[in-house]
Design a protein around this motif. Structure first.
Motif, PDB file in Angstrom:
ATOM      1  N   LYS A 233      -7.462  -1.101  -3.478  1.00 19.59           N
ATOM      2  CA  LYS A 233      -7.306  -0.827  -2.053  1.00 19.59           C
ATOM      3  C   LYS A 233      -8.101   0.418  -1.662  1.00 19.59           C
ATOM      4  O   LYS A 233      -7.894   1.496  -2.229  1.00 19.59           O
ATOM      5  CB  LYS A 233      -5.831  -0.626  -1.707  1.00 19.59           C
ATOM      6  N   SER A 234      -8.964   0.285  -0.677  1.00 17.51           N
ATOM      7  CA  SER A 234      -9.783   1.425  -0.256  1.00 17.51           C
ATOM      8  C   SER A 234      -8.929   2.546   0.330  1.00 17.51           C
ATOM      9  O   SER A 234      -9.264   3.729   0.165  1.00 17.51           O
ATOM     10  CB  SER A 234     -10.837   0.977   0.764  1.00 17.51           C
ATOM     11  N   VAL A 235      -7.839   2.209   0.981  1.00 23.17           N
ATOM     12  CA  VAL A 235      -6.952   3.238   1.551  1.00 23.17           C
ATOM     13  C   VAL A 235      -6.363   4.097   0.437  1.00 23.17           C
ATOM     14  O   VAL A 235      -6.325   5.333   0.539  1.00 23.17           O
ATOM     15  CB  VAL A 235      -5.830   2.583   2.384  1.00 23.17           C
ATOM     16  N   VAL A 236      -5.910   3.449  -0.630  1.00 23.95           N
ATOM     17  CA  VAL A 236      -5.356   4.188  -1.765  1.00 23.95           C
ATOM     18  C   VAL A 236      -6.445   5.020  -2.431  1.00 23.95           C
ATOM     19  O   VAL A 236      -6.236   6.190  -2.773  1.00 23.95           O
ATOM     20  CB  VAL A 236      -4.708   3.229  -2.780  1.00 23.95           C
ATOM     21  N   ALA A 237      -7.608   4.425  -2.623  1.00 21.43           N
ATOM     22  CA  ALA A 237      -8.713   5.143  -3.269  1.00 21.43           C
ATOM     23  C   ALA A 237      -9.088   6.384  -2.469  1.00 21.43           C
ATOM     24  O   ALA A 237      -9.257   7.470  -3.037  1.00 21.43           O
ATOM     25  CB  ALA A 237      -9.923   4.224  -3.414  1.00 21.43           C
ATOM     26  N   GLU A 238      -9.214   6.250  -1.156  1.00 15.45           N
ATOM     27  CA  GLU A 238      -9.641   7.391  -0.355  1.00 15.45           C
ATOM     28  C   GLU A 238      -8.607   8.510  -0.366  1.00 15.45           C
ATOM     29  O   GLU A 238      -8.959   9.684  -0.514  1.00 15.45           O
ATOM     30  CB  GLU A 238      -9.937   6.960   1.080  1.00 15.45           C
ATOM     31  N   GLN A 239      -7.342   8.163  -0.231  1.00 12.44           N
ATOM     32  CA  GLN A 239      -6.318   9.210  -0.238  1.00 12.44           C
ATOM     33  C   GLN A 239      -6.191   9.849  -1.614  1.00 12.44           C
ATOM     34  O   GLN A 239      -5.911  11.048  -1.722  1.00 12.44           O
ATOM     35  CB  GLN A 239      -4.986   8.640   0.237  1.00 12.44           C
ATOM     36  N   ALA A 240      -6.411   9.079  -2.676  1.00 15.67           N
ATOM     37  CA  ALA A 240      -6.388   9.655  -4.020  1.00 15.67           C
ATOM     38  C   ALA A 240      -7.558  10.615  -4.214  1.00 15.67           C
ATOM     39  O   ALA A 240      -7.405  11.677  -4.832  1.00 15.67           O
ATOM     40  CB  ALA A 240      -6.421   8.543  -5.067  1.00 15.67           C
ATOM     41  N   LEU A 241      -8.731  10.247  -3.707  1.00 11.46           N
ATOM     42  CA  LEU A 241      -9.881  11.153  -3.777  1.00 11.46           C
ATOM     43  C   LEU A 241      -9.594  12.435  -3.005  1.00 11.46           C
ATOM     44  O   LEU A 241      -9.915  13.537  -3.469  1.00 11.46           O
ATOM     45  CB  LEU A 241     -11.133  10.465  -3.219  1.00 11.46           C
ATOM     46  N   ASP A 242      -8.962  12.318  -1.849  1.00  8.24           N
ATOM     47  CA  ASP A 242      -8.591  13.502  -1.072  1.00  8.24           C
ATOM     48  C   ASP A 242      -7.603  14.380  -1.831  1.00  8.24           C
ATOM     49  O   ASP A 242      -7.604  15.606  -1.673  1.00  8.24           O
ATOM     50  CB  ASP A 242      -7.980  13.090   0.267  1.00  8.24           C
TER      51      ASP A 242
ATOM     52  N   THR B  96       0.813  -1.215   0.000  1.00  5.22           N
ATOM     53  CA  THR B  96       0.000   0.000   0.000  1.00  5.22           C
ATOM     54  C   THR B  96       0.848   1.268   0.000  1.00  5.22           C
ATOM     55  O   THR B  96       0.576   2.205  -0.759  1.00  5.22           O
ATOM     56  CB  THR B  96      -0.938   0.016   1.219  1.00  5.22           C
ATOM     57  N   ASP B  97       1.877   1.310   0.837  1.00  4.36           N
ATOM     58  CA  ASP B  97       2.702   2.518   0.915  1.00  4.36           C
ATOM     59  C   ASP B  97       3.379   2.828  -0.408  1.00  4.36           C
ATOM     60  O   ASP B  97       3.477   4.000  -0.810  1.00  4.36           O
ATOM     61  CB  ASP B  97       3.766   2.372   2.011  1.00  4.36           C
ATOM     62  N   ARG B  98       3.851   1.793  -1.089  1.00  6.40           N
ATOM     63  CA  ARG B  98       4.500   2.025  -2.382  1.00  6.40           C
ATOM     64  C   ARG B  98       3.489   2.510  -3.421  1.00  6.40           C
ATOM     65  O   ARG B  98       3.780   3.406  -4.215  1.00  6.40           O
ATOM     66  CB  ARG B  98       5.182   0.748  -2.871  1.00  6.40           C
ATOM     67  N   GLU B  99       2.309   1.914  -3.414  1.00 11.36           N
ATOM     68  CA  GLU B  99       1.279   2.350  -4.358  1.00 11.36           C
ATOM     69  C   GLU B  99       0.900   3.807  -4.113  1.00 11.36           C
ATOM     70  O   GLU B  99       0.766   4.596  -5.055  1.00 11.36           O
ATOM     71  CB  GLU B  99       0.051   1.448  -4.243  1.00 11.36           C
ATOM     72  N   LEU B 100       0.750   4.173  -2.857  1.00 15.44           N
ATOM     73  CA  LEU B 100       0.436   5.562  -2.525  1.00 15.44           C
ATOM     74  C   LEU B 100       1.540   6.506  -2.990  1.00 15.44           C
ATOM     75  O   LEU B 100       1.260   7.594  -3.518  1.00 15.44           O
ATOM     76  CB  LEU B 100       0.236   5.700  -1.017  1.00 15.44           C
ATOM     77  N   SER B 101       2.788   6.104  -2.821  1.00 19.84           N
ATOM     78  CA  SER B 101       3.902   6.977  -3.206  1.00 19.84           C
ATOM     79  C   SER B 101       3.972   7.179  -4.704  1.00 19.84           C
ATOM     80  O   SER B 101       4.515   8.187  -5.175  1.00 19.84           O
ATOM     81  CB  SER B 101       5.225   6.392  -2.696  1.00 19.84           C
ATOM     82  N   ARG B 102       3.408   6.261  -5.465  1.00 17.97           N
ATOM     83  CA  ARG B 102       3.382   6.391  -6.926  1.00 17.97           C
ATOM     84  C   ARG B 102       2.195   7.231  -7.397  1.00 17.97           C
ATOM     85  O   ARG B 102       2.318   8.029  -8.322  1.00 17.97           O
ATOM     86  CB  ARG B 102       3.301   5.007  -7.566  1.00 17.97           C
ATOM     87  N   VAL B 103       1.050   7.016  -6.750  1.00 18.09           N
ATOM     88  CA  VAL B 103      -0.200   7.601  -7.247  1.00 18.09           C
ATOM     89  C   VAL B 103      -0.429   9.034  -6.776  1.00 18.09           C
ATOM     90  O   VAL B 103      -0.773   9.916  -7.581  1.00 18.09           O
ATOM     91  CB  VAL B 103      -1.390   6.701  -6.831  1.00 18.09           C
ATOM     92  N   LEU B 104      -0.276   9.280  -5.487  1.00 17.56           N
ATOM     93  CA  LEU B 104      -0.678  10.574  -4.932  1.00 17.56           C
ATOM     94  C   LEU B 104       0.063  11.769  -5.533  1.00 17.56           C
ATOM     95  O   LEU B 104      -0.581  12.778  -5.869  1.00 17.56           O
ATOM     96  CB  LEU B 104      -0.529  10.565  -3.410  1.00 17.56           C
ATOM     97  N   PRO B 105       1.384  11.726  -5.691  1.00 14.69           N
ATOM     98  CA  PRO B 105       2.057  12.890  -6.284  1.00 14.69           C
ATOM     99  C   PRO B 105       1.569  13.205  -7.693  1.00 14.69           C
ATOM    100  O   PRO B 105       1.433  14.380  -8.061  1.00 14.69           O
ATOM    101  CB  PRO B 105       3.537  12.483  -6.288  1.00 14.69           C
ATOM    102  N   LEU B 106       1.258  12.175  -8.463  1.00 12.27           N
ATOM    103  CA  LEU B 106       0.793  12.414  -9.824  1.00 12.27           C
ATOM    104  C   LEU B 106      -0.628  12.967  -9.843  1.00 12.27           C
ATOM    105  O   LEU B 106      -0.945  13.858 -10.644  1.00 12.27           O
ATOM    106  CB  LEU B 106       0.879  11.128 -10.642  1.00 12.27           C
ATOM    107  N   VAL B 107      -1.500  12.437  -8.992  1.00 10.70           N
ATOM    108  CA  VAL B 107      -2.862  12.983  -8.911  1.00 10.70           C
ATOM    109  C   VAL B 107      -2.793  14.469  -8.568  1.00 10.70           C
ATOM    110  O   VAL B 107      -3.460  15.301  -9.199  1.00 10.70           O
ATOM    111  CB  VAL B 107      -3.699  12.227  -7.866  1.00 10.70           C
ATOM    112  N   ARG B 108      -1.980  14.818  -7.584  1.00 15.50           N
ATOM    113  CA  ARG B 108      -1.853  16.230  -7.190  1.00 15.50           C
ATOM    114  C   ARG B 108      -1.280  17.068  -8.318  1.00 15.50           C
ATOM    115  O   ARG B 108      -1.725  18.201  -8.567  1.00 15.50           O
ATOM    116  CB  ARG B 108      -0.971  16.334  -5.951  1.00 15.50           C
ATOM    117  N   ALA B 109      -0.287  16.530  -9.024  1.00 13.88           N
ATOM    118  CA  ALA B 109       0.339  17.278 -10.109  1.00 13.88           C
ATOM    119  C   ALA B 109      -0.639  17.548 -11.239  1.00 13.88           C
ATOM    120  O   ALA B 109      -0.727  18.676 -11.753  1.00 13.88           O
ATOM    121  CB  ALA B 109       1.560  16.513 -10.637  1.00 13.88           C
TER     122      ALA B 109
END
Length: 245
Positions: A101-110, A73-86
């Protein structure tokens, strides 16, 4: 930051066909794995996809190709979140996060994503359906069986259309029972996911049966193996086969 008031319709389904641009920030996706190994390269490609007409941008941080191993999960978040924000900083385009993963989905939505695209349709994470209901966002429910690392181990169907429809109906019921609005559901028959060559062809020929379920369809044929089997083309030569499908 892009003005939230100018964000495009989350569903963008005001026309017959909507184009999804796919951006995999993974080292092992079957086509673009490793091509976008930096945030700047991935963001630049996002701009290319948008400029070439993508209506929705799908961002994924875990490969789901046949045989792919799970990602922490942590690695997936580190890949996805910076790009979503960018992407959200320079474009109002609807962003779909491709995750199970619901954790990844929720943080990406945020972080600014708008859709959830779950290739497991909630099978891998029971918290995904309640999350989609709570966030009142579009969610793609894809048909598959097993997990990516095992899904192509001798898949079998007696009637692929009937079985895919039946199993997608069960997925819809799970999300509807969790409180997800019917208008937020998109179905994906899962071309290339736990499917034999002939299954993919039958599904594409009988999409009308899936449309009768009453939900928009997402069809992901891009450069899939069945196109290579038909044309003999290598992965990076399957654009015309993709367009033809």
């Amino acid at each position: 930051m892009a003005d939230a008031g100018r964000r495009k319709s989350l569903f963008v389904l005001d026309k017959p066909f909507v184009v999804m641009g796919v951006l995999n920030v993974t080292p092992d996706s079957f086509y673009d794995g490793g091509r976008f190994d930096s945030l700047s390269a991935a963001a630049d490609y996002a701009r290319v996809l948008i400029n070439e007409g993508a209506d929705v941008l799908d961002i994924g941080g875990e490969s789901t190709r046949p045989g792919a191993e799970p990602v922490h999960t942590d690695r997936e978040l580190s890949r996805v979140l910076p790009l979503v924000r960018a992407v959200r900083a320079f474009s109002p385009i609807p962003i779909s996060v491709d995750t199970t993963k619901s954790v990844v989905a929720e943080q990406a939505l945020d972080a600014g994503a708008d859709w959830i695209n779950d290739i497991s349709a909630g099978r891998f994470d029971d918290a995904m359906a309640p999350l989609a209901a709570r966030r009142d966002c579009p969610v793609v429910l894809m048909h598959s069986r097993e997990r990516p690392d095992t899904m192509q181990h001798a898949p079998h169907y007696d009637d692929v259309i009937a079985e895919v429809c039946e199993e997608l109906t069960a997925s819809v019921e799970k999300f509807r029972n969790a409180g997800v609005a019917a208008t937020n559901i998109i179905l994906d028959p899962g071309i290339g996911f736990a499917k034999r060559f002939v299954d993919n062809i039958v599904i594409l020929r009988k999409l009308d049966s899936l449309l009768k379920m009453g939900y928009p369809l997402l069809i992901g044929t891009s450069r899939k193996s069945f196109i290579g089997w038909i044309t003999g083309a290598k992965t990076d030569e399957r654009l015309w086969g993709t367009l033809g499908s």
